[in-house]
Enzyme design. Structure first.
Site, PDB file in Angstrom:
ATOM      1  N   ASP A 120       6.107  12.867  20.018  1.00  0.00           N
ATOM      2  CA  ASP A 120       5.796  14.228  19.594  1.00  0.00           C
ATOM      3  C   ASP A 120       5.734  14.255  18.062  1.00  0.00           C
ATOM      4  O   ASP A 120       6.238  13.355  17.404  1.00  0.00           O
ATOM      5  CB  ASP A 120       6.917  15.190  20.023  1.00  0.00           C
ATOM      6  CG  ASP A 120       6.971  15.390  21.534  1.00  0.00           C
ATOM      7  OD1 ASP A 120       5.999  15.059  22.223  1.00  0.00           O
ATOM      8  OD2 ASP A 120       8.003  15.897  22.005  1.00  0.00           O
ATOM      9  N   ARG A 157      -2.665  12.174  20.411  1.00  0.00           N
ATOM     10  CA  ARG A 157      -2.569  13.490  21.068  1.00  0.00           C
ATOM     11  C   ARG A 157      -2.867  14.522  19.978  1.00  0.00           C
ATOM     12  O   ARG A 157      -2.152  14.592  18.977  1.00  0.00           O
ATOM     13  CB  ARG A 157      -1.182  13.742  21.636  1.00  0.00           C
ATOM     14  CG  ARG A 157      -1.094  15.160  22.275  1.00  0.00           C
ATOM     15  CD  ARG A 157       0.342  15.650  22.376  1.00  0.00           C
ATOM     16  NE  ARG A 157       1.130  14.836  23.249  1.00  0.00           N
ATOM     17  CZ  ARG A 157       2.474  14.767  23.167  1.00  0.00           C
ATOM     18  NH1 ARG A 157       3.129  15.452  22.269  1.00  0.00           N
ATOM     19  NH2 ARG A 157       3.136  14.003  24.002  1.00  0.00           N
TER      20      ARG A 157
HETATM   21  P1  FDA Z   1      -3.451  28.925  21.224  1.00  0.00           P
HETATM   22  O1  FDA Z   1      -2.086  29.092  20.666  1.00  0.00           O
HETATM   23  O2  FDA Z   1      -4.603  29.498  20.465  1.00  0.00           O
HETATM   24  O3  FDA Z   1      -3.425  29.447  22.694  1.00  0.00           O
HETATM   25  C1  FDA Z   1      -4.581  29.505  23.510  1.00  0.00           C
HETATM   26  C2  FDA Z   1      -4.238  30.247  24.781  1.00  0.00           C
HETATM   27  O4  FDA Z   1      -3.310  29.480  25.552  1.00  0.00           O
HETATM   28  C3  FDA Z   1      -3.521  31.578  24.551  1.00  0.00           C
HETATM   29  O5  FDA Z   1      -4.448  32.619  24.360  1.00  0.00           O
HETATM   30  C4  FDA Z   1      -2.731  31.725  25.838  1.00  0.00           C
HETATM   31  O6  FDA Z   1      -3.555  32.167  26.874  1.00  0.00           O
HETATM   32  C5  FDA Z   1      -2.322  30.299  26.133  1.00  0.00           C
HETATM   33  N1  FDA Z   1      -1.008  29.986  25.530  1.00  0.00           N
HETATM   34  C6  FDA Z   1      -0.764  29.211  24.433  1.00  0.00           C
HETATM   35  N2  FDA Z   1       0.558  29.125  24.192  1.00  0.00           N
HETATM   36  C7  FDA Z   1       1.157  29.889  25.151  1.00  0.00           C
HETATM   37  C8  FDA Z   1       2.510  30.188  25.438  1.00  0.00           C
HETATM   38  N3  FDA Z   1       3.524  29.705  24.708  1.00  0.00           N
HETATM   39  N4  FDA Z   1       2.784  30.990  26.508  1.00  0.00           N
HETATM   40  C9  FDA Z   1       1.788  31.473  27.285  1.00  0.00           C
HETATM   41  N5  FDA Z   1       0.471  31.213  27.057  1.00  0.00           N
HETATM   42  C10 FDA Z   1       0.155  30.424  26.000  1.00  0.00           C
HETATM   43  N6  FDA Z   1       3.010  20.942  18.943  1.00  0.00           N
HETATM   44  C11 FDA Z   1       3.599  20.227  17.950  1.00  0.00           C
HETATM   45  O7  FDA Z   1       3.751  20.728  16.837  1.00  0.00           O
HETATM   46  N7  FDA Z   1       4.021  18.950  18.181  1.00  0.00           N
HETATM   47  C12 FDA Z   1       3.866  18.338  19.380  1.00  0.00           C
HETATM   48  O8  FDA Z   1       4.260  17.195  19.560  1.00  0.00           O
HETATM   49  C13 FDA Z   1       3.226  19.067  20.418  1.00  0.00           C
HETATM   50  N8  FDA Z   1       3.008  18.519  21.632  1.00  0.00           N
HETATM   51  C14 FDA Z   1       2.252  19.193  22.560  1.00  0.00           C
HETATM   52  C15 FDA Z   1       1.916  18.561  23.757  1.00  0.00           C
HETATM   53  C16 FDA Z   1       1.084  19.218  24.657  1.00  0.00           C
HETATM   54  C17 FDA Z   1       0.711  18.529  25.932  1.00  0.00           C
HETATM   55  C18 FDA Z   1       0.581  20.515  24.354  1.00  0.00           C
HETATM   56  C19 FDA Z   1      -0.350  21.216  25.282  1.00  0.00           C
HETATM   57  C20 FDA Z   1       0.950  21.134  23.192  1.00  0.00           C
HETATM   58  C21 FDA Z   1       1.800  20.502  22.299  1.00  0.00           C
HETATM   59  N9  FDA Z   1       2.189  21.119  21.135  1.00  0.00           N
HETATM   60  C22 FDA Z   1       2.819  20.376  20.157  1.00  0.00           C
HETATM   61  C23 FDA Z   1       2.044  22.596  20.990  1.00  0.00           C
HETATM   62  C24 FDA Z   1       0.778  22.983  20.259  1.00  0.00           C
HETATM   63  O9  FDA Z   1       0.850  22.581  18.921  1.00  0.00           O
HETATM   64  C25 FDA Z   1       0.568  24.507  20.296  1.00  0.00           C
HETATM   65  O10 FDA Z   1       1.627  25.143  19.660  1.00  0.00           O
HETATM   66  C26 FDA Z   1       0.415  25.079  21.691  1.00  0.00           C
HETATM   67  O11 FDA Z   1      -0.271  24.200  22.525  1.00  0.00           O
HETATM   68  C27 FDA Z   1      -0.361  26.415  21.654  1.00  0.00           C
HETATM   69  O12 FDA Z   1      -1.614  26.185  21.088  1.00  0.00           O
HETATM   70  P2  FDA Z   1      -3.005  26.157  21.921  1.00  0.00           P
HETATM   71  O13 FDA Z   1      -3.758  24.961  21.493  1.00  0.00           O
HETATM   72  O14 FDA Z   1      -2.728  26.230  23.350  1.00  0.00           O
HETATM   73  O15 FDA Z   1      -3.826  27.379  21.373  1.00  0.00           O
END
Ligand code: FDA
Length: 281
Positions: free
Chosen positions: A105, A155
């Site tokens: 991570d 990732r």
């Molecule tokens: P965005 O935040 O724009 O969300 C898009 C849509 O997804 C939202 O409109 C909602 O519908 C849904 N959604 C997103 N988050 C949600 C929540 N908490 N609850 C409910 N719905 C939600 N970060 C990091 O700093 N270090 C890391 O090592 C990782 N590792 C990691 C692994 C994996 C497999 C994932 C999917 C994510 C991470 N992250 C992470 C977290 C990442 O940085 C980020 O904070 C979240 O994925 C939310 O961002 P989105 O890309 O989903 O977009």
């Protein structure tokens, strides 16, 4: 609490294995994370590493399709680089023997450079490791270029940590713009040893990635999609049904609070839901 159990499989290894089994049954791989971070004693870092060794054994025994994911600060990076490398090297060696992939991570920006250094050292010895980079950080394009000089499992996420505007993009538009730029870079390098895992729940970005990969004629085996346990997994199932490689990141353990807070911060509806339930009780 209902909202915690939406994001976290439970407190025990058996909870994570049960969740992984369900995910596997829906055509997706699991990535199991033992929750923990900012460890400040060598004993605690060692204990976390031991838990990962037990987890690897259980994944093997139970024959679930699962990788593992860990944090450098959980493995002792705040104590010393040597403690951290020692712990991760033991895990990576054991995982390699079991055929289990190890993801790193990425944490807050104070640890970015040090985490990359530890990752590079481990990657020299054990190729089955990958690293998360964050599109919110301005430095990430340069980090990617450096890391992609060798075979690189990336990732790509947006970034879950609050960062200063002096080093980070702070609006959704800017983060998404950088994410798209990194998607293109990563896809273009798939023929030169880069394997990107796109970790996002953002439908617009997912559409963008699918289109870009198809336009660039990249085989579906050359990249994958990853989502967090409990978030938007219906879209991931649809991607899996469309022959894309997919993984669900499954956290477990009793140190769930910081992880849970990051999930709450990402979406204001989660906070409203929590408050509504607090006042109902
Ligand atoms: P965005 O935040 O724009 O969300 C898009 C849509 O997804 C939202 O409109 C909602 O519908 C849904 N959604 C997103 N988050 C949600 C929540 N908490 N609850 C409910 N719905 C939600 N970060 C990091 O700093 N270090 C890391 O090592 C990782 N590792 C990691 C692994 C994996 C497999 C994932 C999917 C994510 C991470 N992250 C992470 C977290 C990442 O940085 C980020 O904070 C979240 O994925 C939310 O961002 P989105 O890309 O989903 O977009």
């Amino acid at each position: 609490m209902i909202l915690v159990s939406r994001f976290i499989a439970g407190t025990r290894i058996s909870d994570a294995i049960a969740a992984a089994r369900k995910v596997n049954a829906r055509g997706m791989n699991a990535i199991i994370d033992y929750l923990g971070e900012d460890v400040t004693s060598a004993d605690a870092a060692h204990a976390a590493a031991e838990e990962y060794l037990r987890l690897i054994q259980c994944i093997e025994n139970e024959q679930v399709r699962a990788a593992i994911s860990l944090k450098a600060s959980q493995m002792g990076l705040l104590i010393s680089r040597d403690v951290c490398i020692d712990n991760i090297a033991r895990i990576a060696e054991r995982a390699e023997h079991a055929g289990i992939f190890v993801w790193f991570d990425m944490e807050g920006s104070a640890l970015t450079r040090k985490t990359i250094e530890v990752f590079e050292e481990i990657r020299e010895r054990r190729p089955s490791v990958g690293l998360c980079l964050q599109a919110s950080l301005v430095r990430t394009g340069g980090d990617f270029d450096q890391l992609a000089k060798n075979p690189f499992h990336l990732r790509l996420c947006k970034g879950a940590y609050k960062e200063s505007p002096s080093i980070a993009y702070t609006t959704k538009n800017a983060v998404d713009g950088n994410y798209k730029m990194l998607v293109q870079k990563a896809l273009e390098q798939t023929t030169r040893g880069v394997y990107p895992a796109f970790a996002t729940h953002d439908d617009a970005l997912l559409d963008f990635i699918v289109t870009q990969a198809s336009d660039k004629k990249i085989a579906k085996s050359g990249y994958e999609f990853q989502m967090l346990y409990g978030i938007h997994n219906d879209r991931l199932v649809a991607l899996a049904g469309n022959d894309h490689k997919t993984s669900v990141y499954i956290p477990y353990g009793s140190h769930w609070f910081p992880y849970f807070m990051r999930r709450l911060r990402e979406r204001k509806e989660n906070v409203y839901f929590l408050l509504r339930n607090l006042f109902r009780n």
